[in-house]
Structure formats: structure tokens, C-alpha cells
Design a protein around this motif. Structure first.
Motif, PDB file in Angstrom:
ATOM      1  N   PHE A 116       0.827  -1.119  -0.130  1.00 42.84           N
ATOM      2  CA  PHE A 116       0.096  -0.025   0.090  1.00 42.84           C
ATOM      3  C   PHE A 116       0.788   1.163  -0.122  1.00 42.84           C
ATOM      4  O   PHE A 116       0.314   2.203  -0.095  1.00 42.84           O
ATOM      5  N   GLU A 117       2.101   1.367   0.170  1.00 42.10           N
ATOM      6  CA  GLU A 117       3.203   2.380   0.165  1.00 42.10           C
ATOM      7  C   GLU A 117       3.575   2.336  -1.213  1.00 42.10           C
ATOM      8  O   GLU A 117       4.550   3.194  -1.483  1.00 42.10           O
ATOM      9  N   ARG A 118       3.167   1.653  -2.431  1.00 44.74           N
ATOM     10  CA  ARG A 118       3.976   1.800  -3.745  1.00 44.74           C
ATOM     11  C   ARG A 118       2.813   2.567  -4.705  1.00 44.74           C
ATOM     12  O   ARG A 118       2.052   3.155  -4.438  1.00 44.74           O
ATOM     13  N   GLY A 119       3.264   1.915  -5.860  1.00 44.13           N
ATOM     14  CA  GLY A 119       2.406   2.562  -6.875  1.00 44.13           C
ATOM     15  C   GLY A 119       0.681   2.378  -7.029  1.00 44.13           C
ATOM     16  O   GLY A 119       0.452   1.305  -6.482  1.00 44.13           O
ATOM     17  N   GLU A 120       0.119   2.648  -7.765  1.00 39.20           N
ATOM     18  CA  GLU A 120      -1.575   2.685  -7.842  1.00 39.20           C
ATOM     19  C   GLU A 120      -1.764   1.538  -8.284  1.00 39.20           C
ATOM     20  O   GLU A 120      -2.647   0.647  -7.774  1.00 39.20           O
ATOM     21  N   LYS A 121      -0.947   0.925  -9.235  1.00 41.02           N
ATOM     22  CA  LYS A 121      -1.499  -0.665  -9.833  1.00 41.02           C
ATOM     23  C   LYS A 121      -1.185  -1.501  -8.536  1.00 41.02           C
ATOM     24  O   LYS A 121      -2.108  -2.472  -8.399  1.00 41.02           O
ATOM     25  N   THR A 122      -0.113  -1.516  -7.909  1.00 42.41           N
ATOM     26  CA  THR A 122       0.227  -2.424  -6.679  1.00 42.41           C
ATOM     27  C   THR A 122      -0.772  -2.193  -5.668  1.00 42.41           C
ATOM     28  O   THR A 122      -1.190  -3.015  -5.201  1.00 42.41           O
ATOM     29  N   VAL A 123      -1.007  -0.978  -5.293  1.00 39.54           N
ATOM     30  CA  VAL A 123      -2.062  -0.671  -4.363  1.00 39.54           C
ATOM     31  C   VAL A 123      -3.530  -1.470  -4.749  1.00 39.54           C
ATOM     32  O   VAL A 123      -4.051  -2.093  -3.798  1.00 39.54           O
ATOM     33  N   ALA A 124      -3.856  -1.243  -5.926  1.00 37.40           N
ATOM     34  CA  ALA A 124      -5.210  -1.843  -6.271  1.00 37.40           C
ATOM     35  C   ALA A 124      -4.954  -3.196  -6.049  1.00 37.40           C
ATOM     36  O   ALA A 124      -5.970  -3.944  -5.885  1.00 37.40           O
ATOM     37  N   ARG A 125      -4.089  -3.951  -6.499  1.00 40.00           N
ATOM     38  CA  ARG A 125      -3.988  -5.479  -6.457  1.00 40.00           C
ATOM     39  C   ARG A 125      -3.805  -5.764  -5.052  1.00 40.00           C
ATOM     40  O   ARG A 125      -4.455  -6.783  -4.806  1.00 40.00           O
ATOM     41  N   ALA A 126      -3.114  -4.894  -4.001  1.00 38.84           N
ATOM     42  CA  ALA A 126      -2.986  -5.357  -2.589  1.00 38.84           C
ATOM     43  C   ALA A 126      -4.404  -5.183  -2.270  1.00 38.84           C
ATOM     44  O   ALA A 126      -4.988  -6.040  -1.309  1.00 38.84           O
ATOM     45  N   ARG A 127      -5.362  -4.390  -2.619  1.00 42.00           N
ATOM     46  CA  ARG A 127      -6.330  -3.909  -1.968  1.00 42.00           C
ATOM     47  C   ARG A 127      -7.241  -5.106  -2.317  1.00 42.00           C
ATOM     48  O   ARG A 127      -8.268  -5.698  -1.207  1.00 42.00           O
ATOM     49  N   LYS A 128      -7.294  -5.806  -3.603  1.00 44.79           N
ATOM     50  CA  LYS A 128      -8.424  -6.766  -4.065  1.00 44.79           C
ATOM     51  C   LYS A 128      -7.989  -8.060  -3.301  1.00 44.79           C
ATOM     52  O   LYS A 128      -8.797  -8.838  -2.827  1.00 44.79           O
ATOM     53  N   GLN A 129      -6.539  -8.276  -3.161  1.00 44.24           N
ATOM     54  CA  GLN A 129      -6.311  -9.625  -2.214  1.00 44.24           C
ATOM     55  C   GLN A 129      -6.590  -9.505  -1.084  1.00 44.24           C
ATOM     56  O   GLN A 129      -7.086 -10.411  -0.806  1.00 44.24           O
ATOM     57  N   LEU A 130      -6.308  -8.302  -0.395  1.00 47.35           N
ATOM     58  CA  LEU A 130      -6.628  -8.470   1.072  1.00 47.35           C
ATOM     59  C   LEU A 130      -8.289  -8.424   1.283  1.00 47.35           C
ATOM     60  O   LEU A 130      -8.649  -9.306   2.184  1.00 47.35           O
TER      61      LEU A 130
END
Length: 209
Positions: A116-130
């Protein structure tokens, strides 16, 4: 300035907006322990802080000559040194189950938090996974009053901190599948000890509690 290893009071160096720091504060509240809590976002660390935590990370617990720099280790130390009320089951089988659950929570869910401290695409993926990971575990939340246990444990401490922070990560749990988790959140968030553990920054993350 006094050095940490000469402090006569147990000291927790913490941050007001970190789930790892929050879960150590929950344990302190559950145990009703007297400790000096130093918020490093509001004041300069002691001169020897970087000797205690070379990477400058928190939480850090200083208890006389002992220094601990890992949230899980801090939690287990406090639970073992101050055994009442216990935050782990007494019997070995139940204790092993809670430890296994705690390992999975940290690996599968806390392991996503740096994303969640990284780029937008990474954040979106982490949000979906969590979000999907939590919802997939909904049956576990409804099976017992607490997570895989009849009693509040270190697994619940760790989960409670994570769940409180969901708004910060842009995650809202809704729909029929979310109800067991939302009910669980109500149970743990309403605990006086949980409320006592919150910083002002954390209180602002949620309304109505």
C-alpha cells in the motif's frame, strides 16, 4: 538525555498509524500494564534509539536491559511475562492452532501492507487481495466468538488492528458474505481495552466507535 537502557519504566516506542504498533498497544491495554508510550511522530527519539533499532523502525519495547524490535515477539513476551489475563490458550493443541492462525494472518494479510506504500497498480492489487482474502475467511469468523477460539487471543489482537485500518487502505466490507466479519469487528472494537489502545490518529479512521 537519559538513555533507554537506564529507564526504570517499561517503554514502548510506537507510531500512531501502524497496525504493528497498534497491536502491541492492544496487548498493553489488555494486560492493564503501566508503560511509557513514546510516539515518535511527535517527539525526537532518545539519543540511543538507533542503537536499539538500527533501522529506525517501530515498535520497539525497552524493558530494563531487554530490547525487542518485532511486534510478534513483543506481544508474546508481554503475554508470557504478564500471564493474566492470558492471550494464548493454556493447552498445547489450542495454543498451536492459534499460533498457526497468527502465522497465516501475518503472512497472508499483514504481508500485503507494504504494497500500500507503492504505486497505484500495486495498491489496487493489494486492496483486491486483502479484501478477497478476508471475505473468503468469513466462515471462520462465525464459527466461534473469537478467531478460531472461545477466548480473545493474540490472533484477535493482530486481526483487530488490521481490521480497524481497512478504511485507510480503501477497503469496505459489505454484502451478505461480510456479515460474520462485521459482527466480529463489533465484538472486538467495542472492548474497552481496544478503545483504550487507540491513538487520536486511529480514532479518526472510523466513526461510530
Amino acid at each position: 538525555m537519559a538513555t533507554v537502557n537506564r529507564r526504570s519504566v517499561m517503554t514502548l516506542f510506537t507510531s500512531p498509524d501502524s497496525p504493528d504498533c497498534h497491536r502491541t498497544r492492544i496487548v498493553l491495554a489488555e494486560k492493564e500494564l503501566t508503560a511509557e508510550i513514546i510516539d515518535l511522530s511527535e517527539q525526537e527519539p532518545p539519543e540511543d534509539f538507533h542503537d536499539l533499532s538500527p533501522e529506525g523502525t517501530v515498535p520497539v519495547l525497552a524493558d530494563r536491559d531487554l530490547v525487542l524490535t518485532n511486534a510478534r515477539v513483543i506481544m508474546e513476551y508481554l503475554d508470557e511475562r504478564f500471564p493474566h489475563p492470558p492471550l494464548m490458550p493454556v493447552d498445547p493443541v489450542s495454543r498451536a492452532k492459534v499460533r498457526t492462525a497468527l502465522y497465516r494472518i501475518e503472512k497472508d494479510w499483514y504481508g500485503l501492507l507494504p504494497e500500500f506504500e507503492r504505486g497505484e497498480k500495486t495498491v489496487a492489487r493489494a486492496r483486491k487481495q486483502l479484501k478477497e482474502g478476508l471475505l473468503s475467511a468469513a466462515p471462520i469468523f462465525s464459527a466461534m466468538p473469537f478467531f478460531m477460539s472461545e477466548e480473545f487471543s493474540l490472533a484477535d489482537v493482530t486481526l483487530a488492528a488490521l481490521l480497524w485500518y481497512l478504511p485507510k487502505y480503501g477497503i469496505e466490507l459489505s454484502g451478505p458474505g461480510a456479515k460474520p466479519i462485521l459482527d466480529y469487528m463489533d465484538r472486538v472494537f467495542s472492548r474497552p481495552t481496544f478503545q483504550a489502545s487507540l491513538t487520536e490518529v486511529e480514532r479518526e479512521m472510523r466513526e461510530g466507535y
